[in-house]
Design a protein around this motif. Structure first.
Motif, PDB file in Angstrom:
ATOM      1  N   ASP B  45      -5.704   1.994   4.197  1.00  0.00           N
ATOM      2  CA  ASP B  45      -6.817   1.435   4.961  1.00  0.00           C
ATOM      3  C   ASP B  45      -7.748   0.647   4.045  1.00  0.00           C
ATOM      4  O   ASP B  45      -8.151  -0.462   4.352  1.00  0.00           O
ATOM      5  CB  ASP B  45      -7.612   2.561   5.636  1.00  0.00           C
ATOM      6  CG  ASP B  45      -7.034   2.912   6.993  1.00  0.00           C
ATOM      7  OD1 ASP B  45      -6.282   2.084   7.548  1.00  0.00           O
ATOM      8  OD2 ASP B  45      -7.323   4.014   7.495  1.00  0.00           O
ATOM      9  N   GLU B  46      -8.060   1.254   2.899  1.00  0.00           N
ATOM     10  CA  GLU B  46      -8.969   0.608   1.937  1.00  0.00           C
ATOM     11  C   GLU B  46      -8.409  -0.708   1.424  1.00  0.00           C
ATOM     12  O   GLU B  46      -9.123  -1.691   1.299  1.00  0.00           O
ATOM     13  CB  GLU B  46      -9.164   1.508   0.709  1.00  0.00           C
ATOM     14  CG  GLU B  46     -10.226   2.575   0.843  1.00  0.00           C
ATOM     15  CD  GLU B  46     -10.129   3.553  -0.315  1.00  0.00           C
ATOM     16  OE1 GLU B  46      -9.897   3.114  -1.467  1.00  0.00           O
ATOM     17  OE2 GLU B  46     -10.267   4.767  -0.046  1.00  0.00           O
ATOM     18  N   GLY B  88      -3.045   8.784  11.483  1.00  0.00           N
ATOM     19  CA  GLY B  88      -2.372   7.856  10.568  1.00  0.00           C
ATOM     20  C   GLY B  88      -1.024   7.396  11.102  1.00  0.00           C
ATOM     21  O   GLY B  88      -0.690   6.205  11.056  1.00  0.00           O
ATOM     22  N   LYS B  91      -1.544   5.035  13.985  1.00  0.00           N
ATOM     23  CA  LYS B  91      -2.007   3.721  13.536  1.00  0.00           C
ATOM     24  C   LYS B  91      -0.870   2.877  12.951  1.00  0.00           C
ATOM     25  O   LYS B  91      -0.777   1.682  13.202  1.00  0.00           O
ATOM     26  CB  LYS B  91      -3.110   3.913  12.496  1.00  0.00           C
ATOM     27  CG  LYS B  91      -3.448   2.629  11.782  1.00  0.00           C
ATOM     28  CD  LYS B  91      -4.746   2.679  11.039  1.00  0.00           C
ATOM     29  CE  LYS B  91      -4.929   1.302  10.421  1.00  0.00           C
ATOM     30  NZ  LYS B  91      -6.143   1.148   9.694  1.00  0.00           N
TER      31      LYS B  91
END
Ligand code: SF4
Lengths: 210, 468
Positions: B45-46, B88, B91
């Motif tokens: 994500d980061e 997660g 997603k």
């Protein structure tokens, strides 16, 4: 990744073999994905059941509270592949481990987190350990990756070997995934080849009742 | 030139060599678990990096899940990891075997039994016992979290090529002796770091005679001798076992796969970096007496004397004696025990449960002993129940759990009390692994059952003879 160039601090001798990742960071009942990793380090040994500190544990002795280099025996970091073992050390401030040998996965995890794993040749290892014990936290050591040596408080110098690529990756804090992503074209080409030669490897499908 | 099986699989998956000299090795399959995957999801994500091949990736909920019957979540914060896994995988579009899924279980049990891994494939899993699936002739790589993220983003691992090692296991196993006994003996001989830096191929008559489940047990503990990979050349036993499994190839794919699988072996004359040969014909059931999986003796043996060991091993052995409350020369047979755990990715498949149930039938767990059995997967649980094994365990006085890792590492809160002696079919007898101060003795499933009903460490062959 945080680069590693050089580090100066206290070296704590924990001269046992086979120190495993269950000891470094025991599995805990965690209710958060971002626990206080520094607090997890050696938690079973560092803290009593009631949460108070165990005064007998090395890192709880006043001189070793700011340990930056850990010195240990053979097969350091064996057991579970959990990377929290390395995260906990780094969070505590230990970014260099000197050991007679390392477990493979643990060593990989070090390299990916800016923690320097050092192994000296046999004779030097014994001398270094003796010096760390004799110094007893009263003076600092410097782990210098650029010079590829650890310097002791009495001017003693201990050179160590490390693969040039690993050294550069640590010095520059290289992005491991980024380096691989440069080969995306090769990966795609490989996938094409496999799709033709061994198609079942390139697809997954629940074939029950199909 | 004569090739080893390791070379054959590695070379078939070599994508490129990276600038730093590391080989980029393609991962055909990737199975994750909830204790480590959430951190990698957060990193992705980061960095904004996606998952390259969600279709080759699977996820299991095993380490932290409750294994209580009915599986109510009665622990504070219990859902943190399982919830993060759900979020997660949703997603990134990854197939999740969630807690209530019929296919749920320990990743190393689920991946083979669903045919997610097949011979000659490479496999990544963020867990040191990834090597388990080597029993099917798979080259498996245990990963840390950074490597897990690396596989998600790129579908390859950047690896240094390990050295090769062959462990030849000769002879035929005596009745009552199992794959668990063999691997404990191997680790005793090779040492806990004897396999470091090596990919281990098991070969020999004793290996060939093992059913697939036994081979998975054998490979499971390769990591306990320091080897990241342990595997066995696949043969008809494996092919028969895989046929018809949910995710295994079928039809024309099966035929093509089979003809490739049959080529997967080390050539005669292939040279290994290291070779170890052990004759297994005289082997008795094995048990650990100490605090690492090389502290092993035959069940009839005596605890060794550190004074007789090489100097560098003495400290570790003394610590072990102290922790386990034993003295040199003690017999382990007859030691009183408090707890028995049958389960884990080492010994929680159907034949393991059958072997234990065979001993338990018509017997009762001894007074004062707490006994728990946890199937390795929900599939194993269903199959065991269809055979009535749950009744056998329950009538004997065992708790019959839902599938998961449970008391193997206590990630779900199942653990023993300080000072207890626990006989366990798991893979690690490390200090504190099953609870602070818990003294773990590793054995095979039938040996664990024998300890449960006698309340002490017992040579299972004695009970088996009584029955006969
Ligand atoms: S059963 Fe034990 S060893 Fe196996 S994956 Fe779970 S915690 Fe790890």
């Amino acid at each position: 990744m945080e680069p590693f160039r050089s580090l100066t601090g206290v070296a704590a001798p924990m001269l046992v073999d086979d120190l495993n990742t269950d000891q470094i960071t025991p599995v805990q009942r965690k209710s958060t994905l971002t626990p206080d990793y520094a607090l997890m380090l050696f938690s079973r040994l560092r803290f009593n059941d009631d949460g108070t500190e165990n005064p007998d544990f090395l890192l709880n002795r006043p001189r070793f509270r700011r340990t930056k280099i850990l010195v240990s025996g053979n097969n350091f970091g064996c057991g579970s592949s959990r990377e929290s073992a390395v995260w906990a050390m780094a969070a505590y401030g230990i970014r260099c481990v000197v050991a007679r040998s390392f477990a493979d996965i643990f060593r990989e995890n070090c390299l990916k987190n800016g923690v320097l794993p050092v192994t000296f040749p046999a004779g030097d290892a014994a001398r270094f350990e003796a010096l760390a014990v004799a110094t007893d936290g009263a003076a600092e050591f410097t782990a210098d990756l650029e010079a590829q040596e650890i310097r002791g408080p009495d001017g003693a110098v201990f050179p160590f070997d490390i693969a040039p690529a690993e050294r550069i990756a640590l010095l520059e804090g290289l992005d491991d995934i980024g380096m691989t992503l440069k080969h995306t074209v090769d990966v795609a080409a490989f996938e094409q080849t496999v799709r033709a030669a061994r198609p079942w490897l390139q697809e997954t499908r629940d074939r029950r009742g199909a | 030139m004569a090739q080893t099986l390791f070379d054959r699989i590695w070379d078939a998956h070599l994508v490129a060599q990276r600038g730093d000299g590391r080989d980029l090795v393609y991962m055909d399959r990737h199975v994750m678990h909830e204790l480590h995957a959430p951190h990698a999801f957060a990193r992705l994500d980061e960095t904004g990096r996606g998952v390259r091949r969600p279709d080759l990736t699977f996820a299991c909920q095993d380490h932290t899940v409750s294994t209580r019957p009915g599986r109510f979540d009665d622990r504070p914060g219990a859902a943190t990891y399982t919830d993060a896994m759900r979020a997660g995988t949703r997603k990134f579009g990854i197939k999740l075997f969630d807690v209530t899924d019929a296919d749920q279980g320990i990743s190393h049990v689920v991946a083979p039994e669903l045919g997610i891994v097949t011979p000659g494939a490479t496999y990544a899993c963020p867990d040191s016992h990834a090597c388990t699936v080597g029993g099917l002739g798979v080259l498996a790589f245990a990963c840390g979290t950074s490597e897990l993220e690396h596989v998600l983003a790129t579908q390859v691992l950047a690896l240094k090529r390990p050295k090769t090692m062959r462990v030849v296991l000769d002879g035929a196993l005596a009745p009552g002796v199992t794959a668990k006994d063999v691997i404990l003996r191997v680790i005793a001989e090779v040492g806990v770091d004897g396999g470091a830096g090596h990919a281990v191929e098991y070969a020999g008559a004793a290996v060939r005679a093992l059913a697939v489940e036994g081979r998975l047990t054998l490979c499971n503990m390769a990591i306990e001798m320091g080897a990241r990979n342990g595997f066995i050349a696949p043969d008809e036993t494996v092919f028969d076992w895989l046929a018809g499994r949910a995710y295994a190839p079928d039809g024309a794919d099966w035929d093509a796969a089979l003809s490739w699988w049959k080529t997967l072996k080390s050539d005669d004359g292939a040279v290994f970096g290291r070779e170890v040969t052990i004759d297994c014909s005289a082997l008795e059931p094995q048990i650990t007496w100490g605090i690492d999986p090389s502290h092993v003796i035959g069940v009839g043996g005596r605890v060794p004397d550190p004074a007789a060991a090489p100097p560098e091993r003495q400290g570790n052995m003394r610590r072990a004696l102290d922790y386990m409350d034993l003295r040199p020369g003690d017999t382990v047979e007859g030691l009183r025990i408090d707890r028995v755990f049958i389960g884990s990715c080492t010994n929680s498949r159907l034949p393991d449960l059958e072997a234990a149930a065979e001993i338990l039938r018509g017997r009762k767990v001894a007074d004062g002993v707490t006994a728990l059995v946890v199937p390795g997967s929900s599939t194993v649980k269903r199959e065991a129940e269809a055979k009535g094994l749950d009744r056998v365990f329950i009538e004997a006085g065992f708790a019959w759990g839902e599938s998961g890792c449970s008391m193997c590492a206590g990630g779900n809160g199942d653990r023993g009390e300080a000072g207890e002696r626990c006989v366990s079919t798991t893979n690690r007898n490390f200090e504190g692994r099953q609870g602070k101060g818990v003294r773990t003795h590793l054995v095979g499933p039938a040996m664990a059952a024998a300890a449960a009903v006698t309340g002490k460490i017992t040579d299972v062959r004695r009970l088996a003879r009584e029955r006969a």
